[in-house]
Design an enzyme around this catalytic site. Structure first.
Site, PDB file in Angstrom:
ATOM      1  N   GLY A   8      -3.042   3.997  29.227  1.00 43.51           N
ATOM      2  CA  GLY A   8      -1.939   3.048  29.036  1.00 43.51           C
ATOM      3  C   GLY A   8      -2.478   1.664  28.728  1.00 43.51           C
ATOM      4  O   GLY A   8      -1.988   0.660  29.230  1.00 43.51           O
ATOM      5  N   ASP A  60      -1.274  11.894  25.577  1.00 47.45           N
ATOM      6  CA  ASP A  60      -0.339  11.737  26.691  1.00 47.45           C
ATOM      7  C   ASP A  60      -1.052  12.215  27.956  1.00 47.45           C
ATOM      8  O   ASP A  60      -1.332  13.406  28.096  1.00 47.45           O
ATOM      9  CB  ASP A  60       0.912  12.575  26.413  1.00 47.45           C
ATOM     10  CG  ASP A  60       1.930  12.523  27.544  1.00 47.45           C
ATOM     11  OD1 ASP A  60       1.633  11.932  28.606  1.00 47.45           O
ATOM     12  OD2 ASP A  60       3.022  13.092  27.366  1.00 47.45           O
ATOM     13  N   ASN A  89      -4.198   3.603  34.565  1.00 49.53           N
ATOM     14  CA  ASN A  89      -3.138   2.601  34.529  1.00 49.53           C
ATOM     15  C   ASN A  89      -1.824   3.145  33.977  1.00 49.53           C
ATOM     16  O   ASN A  89      -0.764   2.578  34.243  1.00 49.53           O
ATOM     17  CB  ASN A  89      -3.628   1.418  33.672  1.00 49.53           C
ATOM     18  CG  ASN A  89      -2.526   0.440  33.350  1.00 49.53           C
ATOM     19  OD1 ASN A  89      -2.072  -0.306  34.204  1.00 49.53           O
ATOM     20  ND2 ASN A  89      -2.074   0.456  32.100  1.00 49.53           N
ATOM     21  N   TYR A 154       9.317   6.840  41.360  1.00 50.28           N
ATOM     22  CA  TYR A 154       8.146   5.980  41.134  1.00 50.28           C
ATOM     23  C   TYR A 154       7.399   5.728  42.447  1.00 50.28           C
ATOM     24  O   TYR A 154       6.161   5.763  42.491  1.00 50.28           O
ATOM     25  CB  TYR A 154       8.620   4.659  40.524  1.00 50.28           C
ATOM     26  CG  TYR A 154       7.535   3.754  39.998  1.00 50.28           C
ATOM     27  CD1 TYR A 154       6.791   4.092  38.867  1.00 50.28           C
ATOM     28  CD2 TYR A 154       7.280   2.524  40.610  1.00 50.28           C
ATOM     29  CE1 TYR A 154       5.819   3.240  38.365  1.00 50.28           C
ATOM     30  CE2 TYR A 154       6.312   1.663  40.121  1.00 50.28           C
ATOM     31  CZ  TYR A 154       5.586   2.028  38.995  1.00 50.28           C
ATOM     32  OH  TYR A 154       4.621   1.176  38.504  1.00 50.28           O
ATOM     33  N   ALA A 156       7.355   7.713  45.020  1.00 50.23           N
ATOM     34  CA  ALA A 156       6.693   8.982  45.371  1.00 50.23           C
ATOM     35  C   ALA A 156       5.416   9.160  44.561  1.00 50.23           C
ATOM     36  O   ALA A 156       4.371   9.544  45.092  1.00 50.23           O
ATOM     37  CB  ALA A 156       7.649  10.150  45.116  1.00 50.23           C
TER      38      ALA A 156
END
Length: 243
Positions: A8, A60, A89, A154, A156
């Site tokens: 990312g 991905d 990240n 998010y 979790a």
């Protein structure tokens, strides 16, 4: 060739980390991105301006087969390259109340943060162990520590990565590999541009959002030789919002 990979890495904190690592002129920077090629190329240009070499890798992180395929192809092309630094990240948000959350909103967030950590780190870890040196830094969040309403998925995902950070740190420490997590609060990025900073800064003791460059400075320190005795830690960078 010594390398650092940032997942990312095309925008926001990831881009700032790429540029900061480049300024040390120690690593060839691998900038992972999924969709925004223009932003990835812009980051690559800034990496070069900072005095380092780099390249972009499109895959991905949540897709195991795709990650393996791209990284294997890269490794075959660069047999002498050694990845010493992994910055996990990549992350996405699909915010909403849990009672209305769709399975896809749950799984896509978990897959990107948690499975992304596995897919990328697991690819490099054996070489890193043989090399007897490494820095693994996982970007988590204040949400993963205290939980945030509307972000059960998010929270979790990031909470799980925190647990993985602490466990892996113990497994690899003898080989001079450190594993740490960085937990930002509200940072000015694309991910927070919809937020009302004037309203939210009232709950932040330092009374402002953080800058991506401030997070990058912390990541760069943890990625350096100086941080060899710090491992298994979660370091908050949030202006005192959760201390």
């Amino acid at each position: 060739m010594k390398c650092a990979i940032v997942t990312g890495g095309s925008r926001g904190i990831g881009s700032a980390v790429c540029i900061k690592l480049a300024s040390a002129k120690k690593y060839h920077i691998l900038i992972n991105y999924t969709s925004n090629e223009a932003a990835a190329n812009d980051t690559l240009q800034k990496v070069r301006e900072a005095g380092a070499t780099g390249e972009i890798l499109k895959f991905d992180v949540s897709n195991y087969e795709e990650t393996q395929s791209v990284l294997n192809a890269w490794q075959d092309k660069n047999p002498d390259a050694v990845v010493e630094v992994i910055i996990n990240n990549a992350g996405i948000t699909r915010d909403g109340l849990f009672m209305w959350m769709q399975p896809e909103d749950w799984s896509s967030v978990i897959n990107t943060s948690l499975n992304g950590f596995f897919n990328v780190t697991n690819f490099f870890i054996q070489k890193m162990l043989r090399n007897k040196y490494g820095r693994i830094i996982n970007m988590v969040s204040v949400s993963g520590l205290k939980g945030t309403a509307g972000q059960t998925n998010y929270s979790a995902a990031k909470g799980a990565v925190i647990g993985a950070t602490k466990a892996l740190a113990q497994e690899v420490a003898k080989r001079k590999i450190t594993v740490n997590a960085v937990a930002p609060g509200f940072i000015k990025t694309d991910m927070t541009q919809e937020f009302d900073e004037n309203e939210l800064k009232q709950i932040i003791p330092v009374n402002r959002f953080g800058e991506a460059e401030e997070v990058a400075d912390l990541v760069a320190f943890l990625a350096s030789d100086k941080a060899g005795y710090i491992t298994g830690e979660v370091i908050n960078i949030n202006g005192g919002i959760y201390s």
